[in-house]
Every structure is written in C-alpha cells, then in structure tokens.
Design a protein around this motif. Structure first.
Motif, short mmCIF file in Angstrom:
data_model
loop_
_atom_site.label_atom_id
_atom_site.label_comp_id
_atom_site.label_asym_id
_atom_site.label_seq_id
_atom_site.Cartn_x
_atom_site.Cartn_y
_atom_site.Cartn_z
N GLY A 188 0.94 -1.48 0.00
CA GLY A 188 0.04 0.02 -0.19
C GLY A 188 1.03 1.25 0.01
O GLY A 188 0.50 2.42 -0.58
N ILE A 189 2.03 1.15 0.68
CA ILE A 189 2.74 1.83 1.48
C ILE A 189 3.95 2.77 0.19
O ILE A 189 3.73 3.33 -0.45
N VAL A 190 3.82 1.47 -1.26
CA VAL A 190 5.30 1.99 -2.70
C VAL A 190 4.39 1.84 -2.90
O VAL A 190 4.32 2.63 -4.31
N ALA A 191 2.83 1.25 -3.01
CA ALA A 191 2.00 1.56 -4.55
C ALA A 191 1.19 2.91 -4.71
O ALA A 191 1.89 3.34 -5.79
N ALA A 192 1.05 3.74 -3.53
CA ALA A 192 1.04 5.19 -3.35
C ALA A 192 1.97 6.18 -3.20
O ALA A 192 1.38 7.39 -3.73
N HIS A 193 3.21 5.69 -2.83
CA HIS A 193 4.55 6.65 -2.78
C HIS A 193 4.28 7.00 -4.89
O HIS A 193 4.81 7.33 -5.25
N LEU A 194 4.55 5.45 -5.29
CA LEU A 194 4.73 5.96 -7.05
C LEU A 194 4.26 6.13 -7.35
O LEU A 194 4.46 7.34 -8.38
N ALA A 195 2.73 6.56 -6.94
CA ALA A 195 1.48 6.74 -7.86
C ALA A 195 2.18 8.35 -7.52
O ALA A 195 2.36 8.98 -8.45
N GLU A 196 1.76 8.59 -6.54
CA GLU A 196 1.84 10.64 -5.99
C GLU A 196 3.28 10.66 -6.90
O GLU A 196 3.64 12.26 -7.10
N GLN A 197 4.34 9.91 -6.87
CA GLN A 197 5.62 10.24 -7.74
C GLN A 197 5.38 9.81 -9.28
O GLN A 197 6.20 10.33 -10.75
N GLY A 198 4.83 10.20 -9.83
CA GLY A 198 4.04 9.64 -11.35
C GLY A 198 4.92 8.47 -11.95
O GLY A 198 5.46 9.22 -12.90
N VAL A 199 5.38 7.28 -10.96
CA VAL A 199 6.10 6.41 -11.52
C VAL A 199 5.37 4.84 -12.12
O VAL A 199 4.41 4.55 -10.90
N ASP A 200 5.77 4.42 -12.83
CA ASP A 200 4.91 3.46 -13.68
C ASP A 200 5.45 2.38 -13.00
O ASP A 200 6.39 1.56 -14.02
N ALA A 201 5.71 1.34 -12.04
CA ALA A 201 6.12 0.10 -11.59
C ALA A 201 5.67 -1.18 -11.39
O ALA A 201 4.69 -0.75 -10.58
N PHE A 253 18.86 3.67 -1.95
CA PHE A 253 19.29 5.47 -2.94
C PHE A 253 17.88 6.23 -2.48
O PHE A 253 16.43 5.64 -2.42
N GLY A 254 17.80 7.01 -2.99
CA GLY A 254 16.92 8.13 -3.20
C GLY A 254 16.41 8.72 -2.13
O GLY A 254 17.12 7.84 -0.78
N GLU A 255 14.81 9.29 -1.96
CA GLU A 255 14.73 9.95 -0.85
C GLU A 255 13.84 9.29 -0.20
O GLU A 255 13.82 8.33 -0.37
N PRO A 256 14.08 9.17 1.34
CA PRO A 256 13.13 8.15 1.92
C PRO A 256 11.69 8.20 1.77
O PRO A 256 10.91 9.21 0.87
N ILE A 257 11.11 7.17 1.71
CA ILE A 257 9.56 7.20 1.58
C ILE A 257 8.79 7.45 2.16
O ILE A 257 8.02 8.28 2.31
#
Length: 282
Positions: free
Chosen positions: A118-131, A170-174
């Motif tokens: 849930g956390i990861v999917a929401a974060h990716l969506a917020e960043q506009g990343v399709d993964a 890598f990257g900023e903390p989720i």
C-alpha cells in the motif's frame, strides 16, 4: 469502558506495554493473554497483530489503538494518527544492487518487492512512476537475488541486513515511521476517556524527555538565566532570604541538562538536577 488495541508482539509490543504501565494502566502478565480488563481505569485492552490494529479501529469495534505509522498507512484503513509516541522509529526506503537506480524516477517499468504494498504503490503513484509492485511477507532482501524483483522497498534501521545482502539504499526516504496512537477517522475528538488516555501518554513522553533543575542566581542575572531555562511554559521563581537572590525551578531537556548547567555557571548561577519527572500530567 474504553476499548484499546495494543500490539501483541514484535518491536512495538514491549515498548507499548512499558509506556502504558508508566501511564498507570494495568498490563498483561503473560504473552498468551489476548484481552485484559483494567476496572480501575475503565479500560479494556485487546492484544492484536500490529498489522491488523488499524482495521479493527477503523471498524469502530475498538475506540483507539497503538500501531506503527507505516502499518496504518499501508492498511488503507479509515483511521487516523492522533499522537506520535516516539519509539519504534524507522525509515522506509528503496534499495537495490549498486548502480541499479539513483532516484524513484529510475524505477519506471521495473519491479519492486515489498511487504508494504500500500505504501509503495501510493508513493509511486504520487511520483508519477509506473512500476510493478510485488507483495512479499517477511525478509524481502532475497527477492533481488532470486530474480523476483529488481528493487526492494523496506524498513531500514541500521542498514546492516541490506549491506550483508549486497544492497544499497537510494533516493529520498519514502516515509519515516514510529509508534502512534490511532482512532477511526471522524470519531469524536473530545471524548473524555480518549482525552484522559492521551493526557496520560503525553505525561509519560514529557517525563522521559525532561528533568527538573533547581538553581539560585542573582536578580540582575535572572533574565539571562530564564532564557537558558524557559521550561515548558515558564519556570518557577521564588525570592530567597538573602536579598538580591532568587531560587528558580524549571524543566529542561535531559539531553541538554549538563550543557545548561555549564551555561548557568558562567553567569554565576549554581544548579542541581533535583529529579527526573516520573509523573507529569499536562
């Protein structure tokens, strides 16, 4: 009677029980107990899986609960955080083999393994990343080695287990997580029993953070001294028998107490730490 959900195991369980005990609540004596009643405080405690607590609270069957911020958000439950508790702190981050990615935007078209879908999917969506997100229970470090995913997203405390698996963050903390008190979204914020419970826990947080300091100083140095020891609201100042002197009592952060004593000494004040604050009610 107030019905409260408490973690039954894991890193949240022990500290939560200790905090509740310090707040004056009866706690279970054996880990097998799943429910106890504290008749003195009119509270009923239910010991549940930390990951399930937000669901129970959102259903309205339980009034409030203690769980992790990460678990609350990941659950997607209709519940909200009302008080951070300062323990079980952790950071949620992406990790992969060195050179795999530098930022979340590099994850487009890749597969991420995690126990917190849930956390990861929401974060990716917020960043506009399709993964793609693959849900795994337990340790996810081996997902990359076994080819299940190219990247993982997990709670990072020291980073030792990641380094042992040959991975790097890598990257900023989720997100940053800690233990929190939660309630159902839209529930009555002024319910007396809930407010009493929160005041008690806030008192414990203050008691763990501050110590009481007493010192004497000349009246002409009082303003400088009070600037060093403002307390939570204001210090107590009392005149002494010796004219031109006052006694001051203030709460100061425990981590800064020795430095503050040194600073007071520089302006001619003499300070002592009288006691830790064992029972503070806000």
């Amino acid at each position: 009677m107030l019905r409260i959900a408490v973690p039954n195991k894991g890193s949240l369980s022990g500290p939560a029980g200790e905090m509740l005990h310090e707040a004056g609540y009866q706690q279970r004596r054996e880990s097998k107990e799943l429910r106890i009643v504290d008749p003195t405080n009119e509270v009923e405690f239910f010991y549940l899986r930390p990951r399930d607590i937000a669901i129970y609270v959102s259903s309205g069957k339980l009034d409030i609960g203690i769980t992790g911020r990460d678990l609350l958000i990941d659950s997607g439950a209709d519940a909200e955080e009302i008080l951070p508790l300062g323990f079980a702190r952790s950071t949620f981050r992406f990790a992969g083999k060195p050179g795999t990615a530098n930022a979340v935007t590099d994850l487009k078209g890749r597969t991420v393994a995690t126990s917190y879908e849930g956390i990861v999917a929401a974060h990716l969506a917020e960043q506009g990343v399709d993964a793609s997100v693959v849900h795994l229970d337990g340790a996810v470090e081996t997902a990359i080695e076994l080819g299940v995913a190219e990247v993982i997203a997990d709670v990072v405390e020291t980073g030792t287990s990641l380094r042992n698996a040959g991975l790097e963050v890598f990257g900023e903390p989720i997100m940053k997580s800690e233990a929190v008190v939660i309630r159902r979204s839209g529930a009555d914020a002024d319910e007396p029993k809930v407010q009493q419970f929160l005041r008690r826990l806030q008192g414990v947080l203050v008691a763990r953070t501050y110590v009481m300091m007493d010192y004497d100083c000349r009246v002409e140095q009082l303003e400088k001294a009070v600037a060093l020891t403002p307390g939570l609201e204001s210090p107590t100042v009392s005149p002494l028998h010796n004219e031109g002197w006052v006694a001051v009592r203030a709460m100061v952060p425990a981590k800064e107490a020795q430095r503050i004593m040194d600073d007071l000494y520089e302006i001619g004040a003499r300070a002592i730490l009288t006691t830790a604050i064992h029972a503070c009610r806000l």
